[in-house]
Motif scaffolding. Structure first.
Motif, PDB file in Angstrom:
ATOM      1  N   ARG A 243      87.229  11.095  86.083  1.00 39.92           N
ATOM      2  CA  ARG A 243      87.188  11.535  87.495  1.00 39.92           C
ATOM      3  C   ARG A 243      86.378  10.550  88.338  1.00 39.92           C
ATOM      4  O   ARG A 243      86.772  10.157  89.429  1.00 39.92           O
ATOM      5  N   GLY A 244      85.240  10.114  87.772  1.00 36.74           N
ATOM      6  CA  GLY A 244      84.395   9.154  88.486  1.00 36.74           C
ATOM      7  C   GLY A 244      85.132   7.850  88.754  1.00 36.74           C
ATOM      8  O   GLY A 244      85.034   7.278  89.839  1.00 36.74           O
ATOM      9  N   ALA A 245      85.907   7.403  87.769  1.00 34.17           N
ATOM     10  CA  ALA A 245      86.662   6.149  87.942  1.00 34.17           C
ATOM     11  C   ALA A 245      87.729   6.310  89.013  1.00 34.17           C
ATOM     12  O   ALA A 245      87.949   5.404  89.833  1.00 34.17           O
ATOM     13  N   LEU A 246      88.398   7.478  89.022  1.00 38.03           N
ATOM     14  CA  LEU A 246      89.435   7.720  90.049  1.00 38.03           C
ATOM     15  C   LEU A 246      88.821   7.737  91.448  1.00 38.03           C
ATOM     16  O   LEU A 246      89.392   7.184  92.388  1.00 38.03           O
ATOM     17  N   GLN A 247      87.642   8.370  91.572  1.00 37.11           N
ATOM     18  CA  GLN A 247      86.983   8.428  92.881  1.00 37.11           C
ATOM     19  C   GLN A 247      86.604   7.014  93.353  1.00 37.11           C
ATOM     20  O   GLN A 247      86.761   6.686  94.533  1.00 37.11           O
ATOM     21  N   LEU A 248      86.117   6.201  92.400  1.00 37.29           N
ATOM     22  CA  LEU A 248      85.775   4.826  92.759  1.00 37.29           C
ATOM     23  C   LEU A 248      86.998   4.053  93.229  1.00 37.29           C
ATOM     24  O   LEU A 248      86.957   3.327  94.220  1.00 37.29           O
ATOM     25  N   ALA A 250      89.732   5.337  94.513  1.00 33.81           N
ATOM     26  CA  ALA A 250      90.206   5.856  95.798  1.00 33.81           C
ATOM     27  C   ALA A 250      89.355   5.331  96.956  1.00 33.81           C
ATOM     28  O   ALA A 250      89.845   5.121  98.065  1.00 33.81           O
ATOM     29  N   ALA A 251      88.055   5.123  96.664  1.00 31.60           N
ATOM     30  CA  ALA A 251      87.147   4.662  97.720  1.00 31.60           C
ATOM     31  C   ALA A 251      87.276   3.159  97.973  1.00 31.60           C
ATOM     32  O   ALA A 251      86.813   2.667  99.007  1.00 31.60           O
ATOM     33  N   ALA A 252      87.897   2.464  97.034  1.00 32.99           N
ATOM     34  CA  ALA A 252      87.963   0.994  97.162  1.00 32.99           C
ATOM     35  C   ALA A 252      88.994   0.562  98.203  1.00 32.99           C
ATOM     36  O   ALA A 252      89.923   1.284  98.514  1.00 32.99           O
TER      37      ALA A 252
END
Ligand SMILES: [Fe+2]
Ligand SMILES: [Fe+2]
Length: 252
Positions: A243-248, A250-252
């Protein structure tokens, strides 16, 4: 340092050395397991610098030169650092490990050729003891990782699974999952991978009665329940990391 000897299952001895300087004030244990039989087996050689301690501890149970098999969980100094010292001390001894581990490290590292174990392959130790090697790649860490299951006593030789701090009793029927979660929180020693929960959960099919921890007490009780609970915790960690990787991303 002293090495304490305890029989944690019929004919299976835990050789435990406590090192107070690691993760103080709790400290940390290093445990080797000697499985008796016509062909005695040791699981983990111990650190190379601890070889004299472990050799003297084994000598209180069997003549060290009688050792026939040396197995371990994965290629690291505490698991197999004293391999060649043991091969020199026991002329009949042979290392035994999974295909990946032999190919990647042991064919070169061991002073005599190892026995290569396929996933699920057994070694009959005689005297009623039989051990089965199970591949657990990257779990808790190491491409070559695996565990051994001794069938007559229902003992799972866990390697670094359930690693915990402190110098508890040799054998407990108390909780080993909570302390393992705390150990992972502190050390972050596991190679979190998508298959990790499933790999640990699959070991519950053996319904082990004893879990022999390399770093911590041995556990007597419902091993399957403990393995499932540990697997659930790693599922939680792995999905949290994803989940943390997906959020990163998405924010990129
Ligand atoms: Fe390790
Ligand atoms: Fe270890």
């Amino acid at each position: 340092m002293e090495t304490k000897i305890s029989e944690i299952a019929d004919g299976i001895y835990r050789l435990s050395t406590f090192v107070p300087d690691i993760a103080p004030p709790a400290g940390f244990t290093f445990n080797q397991f000697l499985v008796l039989g016509d062909e005695p087996l040791m699981f983990h050689t111990g650190l190379r610098k601890m070889f004299p301690l472990n050799r003297d501890a084994v000598a209180k149970i069997i003549p060290p030169e009688r050792l026939r098999w040396i197995a371990y969980g994965h290629f690291e100094a505490d698991e197999c650092g004293a391999m060649n010292e043991w091969l020199a001390a026991a002329p009949q001894a042979q290392a035994a490990h999974g295909q990946t581990g032999c190919m990647v490290s042991l064919n070169d590292f061991a002073d005599r050729p190892p026995r290569v174990l396929a996933d699920g392959e057994t070694i009959d130790l005689g005297g009623g003891k039989r051990v089965r090697f199970i591949d657990t790649p990257h779990t808790p860490h190491g491409w070559d990782a695996g565990v051994l299951y001794e069938e007559s006593t229902g003992t799972l030789l866990c390697g670094d699974l359930f690693t915990q701090l402190g110098n508890g009793p040799a054998l407990t029927d108390g909780d080993v999952v909570g302390p393992a979660i705390a150990g992972e929180d502190l050390f972050k020693f596991s190679a979190l991978n998508p298959a990790m929960g499933a790999t640990i959960r699959s070991l519950a099919r053996f319904a082990p009665r004893t879990l022999a921890l390399m770093h911590g007490p041995s556990f007597s009780g419902d091993g399957a329940a403990a393995l499932r609970a540990l697997a659930d915790d790693y599922d939680r960690r792995v999905s949290g990391a994803a989940r943390g990787a997906l959020q990163l991303a998405a924010a990129a």
